[in-house]
Enzyme design. Structure first.
Site, PDB file in Angstrom:
ATOM      1  N   SER A  63       0.797  -1.238   0.000  1.00  0.00           N
ATOM      2  CA  SER A  63       0.000   0.000   0.000  1.00  0.00           C
ATOM      3  C   SER A  63       0.822   1.277   0.000  1.00  0.00           C
ATOM      4  O   SER A  63       0.261   2.355  -0.219  1.00  0.00           O
ATOM      5  CB  SER A  63      -0.945   0.021   1.202  1.00  0.00           C
ATOM      6  N   LYS A  66       0.403   3.455  -2.910  1.00  0.00           N
ATOM      7  CA  LYS A  66      -0.737   4.367  -3.063  1.00  0.00           C
ATOM      8  C   LYS A  66      -0.304   5.832  -2.969  1.00  0.00           C
ATOM      9  O   LYS A  66      -0.969   6.716  -3.506  1.00  0.00           O
ATOM     10  CB  LYS A  66      -1.812   4.040  -2.017  1.00  0.00           C
ATOM     11  N   TYR A 188      -3.616  -2.149 -10.255  1.00  0.00           N
ATOM     12  CA  TYR A 188      -3.558  -2.088  -8.792  1.00  0.00           C
ATOM     13  C   TYR A 188      -2.640  -3.178  -8.219  1.00  0.00           C
ATOM     14  O   TYR A 188      -1.792  -2.911  -7.366  1.00  0.00           O
ATOM     15  CB  TYR A 188      -4.980  -2.193  -8.210  1.00  0.00           C
ATOM     16  N   TYR A 240      -4.211   2.733   7.832  1.00  0.00           N
ATOM     17  CA  TYR A 240      -5.468   2.010   8.049  1.00  0.00           C
ATOM     18  C   TYR A 240      -6.246   2.668   9.200  1.00  0.00           C
ATOM     19  O   TYR A 240      -6.144   3.868   9.399  1.00  0.00           O
ATOM     20  CB  TYR A 240      -5.206   0.521   8.288  1.00  0.00           C
ATOM     21  N   VAL A 258       1.111  -3.886   3.734  1.00  0.00           N
ATOM     22  CA  VAL A 258       1.073  -5.196   4.392  1.00  0.00           C
ATOM     23  C   VAL A 258       2.342  -6.025   4.143  1.00  0.00           C
ATOM     24  O   VAL A 258       2.478  -7.111   4.684  1.00  0.00           O
ATOM     25  CB  VAL A 258      -0.196  -6.007   4.034  1.00  0.00           C
TER      26      VAL A 258
HETATM   27  N1  GLU Z   1      -2.198  -5.426  -2.175  1.00  0.00           N
HETATM   28  C1  GLU Z   1      -2.740  -5.323  -0.854  1.00  0.00           C
HETATM   29  C2  GLU Z   1      -4.227  -5.528  -0.900  1.00  0.00           C
HETATM   30  O1  GLU Z   1      -4.832  -5.072  -1.813  1.00  0.00           O
HETATM   31  C3  GLU Z   1      -2.412  -3.994  -0.303  1.00  0.00           C
HETATM   32  C4  GLU Z   1      -2.921  -3.834   1.070  1.00  0.00           C
HETATM   33  C5  GLU Z   1      -2.052  -3.037   1.947  1.00  0.00           C
HETATM   34  O2  GLU Z   1      -0.826  -3.026   1.846  1.00  0.00           O
HETATM   35  O3  GLU Z   1      -2.630  -2.392   2.790  1.00  0.00           O
HETATM   36  O4  GLU Z   1      -4.826  -6.139  -0.085  1.00  0.00           O
END
Ligand code: GLU
Length: 304
Positions: A63, A66, A188, A240, A258
């Site tokens: 993530s 992002k 993504y 999060y 993650v």
């Molecule tokens: N590729 C992970 C997902 O879509 C990213 C989630 C993350 O790192 O928070 O679940």
């Protein structure tokens, strides 16, 4: 680092993406770039980042990507379209919540939850013919060396991304996704599968600590206000539903993934990245979170 190393024995490596489950939980790496007092020039020369432990071992940035896709969308002028389709509020819900998305009629709460990042990937797909190629080039330029997508992780995500498929389909059902669901998810999944080291991430994010200007090249990556916006979103929504606790404990705009990485930006002062794969129950790296808290406490490197 040595203070928090015992924590690497706790928490759990993400297993819902099978390729991530194979990574040892004992890794611990820390990297810091400090700006000079003149507000931009690095103390140890532009591009130099202090690293410790596994600062040079590549991991899946997940993530954290992002932040880069949001910056790329802003850079390519997607700002009005973006904020009409994605909110700018913290979510207080898990990063992959479907319930929140349905309650909010397919308009994700912010660009850092999965649903929001999927909309950003959709926007980039509309703005650019090769969004992943652009992303890789963009991040490589910021890093000063070539970075790449790990195809094994990307395939693993594509094979098991049922929840992300559900989110994308839900967004589509509300008319907030323009491109083909699988094509957007391909972007993504590949963005999440970028492999980078802690040192590279600390370097790549310097523009956010420097009013949008890459101190290594002098290039304007974002406008100063846009860099502030990204940092504000990181503080509110980058970790999060633990973002409130992060602001309290660490006091630095952070973005986690993650894969166990957490990046932080202290405007005008520093960028940091800590990495350790085992996560706490909020999906944030346990040891990396503690490392950033210790660093902030000892150095006073916070925005407050
Ligand atoms: N590729 C992970 C997902 O879509 C990213 C989630 C993350 O790192 O928070 O679940």
């Amino acid at each position: 680092m040595e203070q928090v190393r015992p924590l690497t024995a706790h928490g759990a490596v993400a297993t819902y993406i099978p390729a991530l489950a194979a990574v040892s939980s004992r890794h611990l790496g820390l990297a810091v770039w400090a700006a000079g007092h003149d507000g931009g020039a690095a103390t140890a020369g532009p591009g130099e980042v202090i690293g410790a432990g596994d600062a040079d071992t590549a991991f899946s940035i997940q993530s954290i990507s992002k932040v880069f896709t949001l910056a790329l969308a802003l850079r390519h002028g997607g700002v009005d379209r973006l904020w009409a389709r994605v909110g700018r509020e913290p979510s207080g819900d898990p990063f992959n919540s479907i319930a929140l998305l349905e309650r909010e009629q397919g308009v994700p709460r912010n660009p850092f939850i999965n649903a929001g990042a999927i909309v950003v990937a959709d926007l980039l797909s509309a703005l650019r013919p090769d969004p992943v190629g652009d992303l890789v080039a963009f991040v490589s330029e910021l890093t000063g060396e070539a970075v790449a997508v790990d195809p094994v992780v990307a395939a693993s995500e594509a094979a098991t991304g049922f929840r992300n498929r559900a989110l994308a389909n839900m967004i589509r059902s509300f008319g907030n996704l323009d491109n083909d669901v699988e094509a957007v998810l391909d972007v993504y999944f590949r963005q999440c599968s970028l492999a980078m080291t802690a040192r590279q991430l600390a370097r790549a994010l310097r523009f956010l600590a420097n009013d949008g200007v890459d101190p290594a090249t002098g290039a304007a990556v974002l406008r100063p206000a846009e860099a502030r916006h990204v940092n504000a979103l990181m503080l509110m929504a980058g970790t999060y539903d633990a973002a409130g606790a992060f602001a309290y404990e660490i006091g630095i705009p952070c973005k986690s993934g993650v894969g166990g990485g957490i990046v932080g930006v202290v405007p005008d002062r520093a960028t940091v990245c800590a990495w350790s794969p085992a996560l706490d129950t909020t999906g944030n790296s346990l040891a990396a979170r503690a490392a950033l808290a210790a660093l902030a406490a000892r150095t006073g490197l916070t925005v407050f």
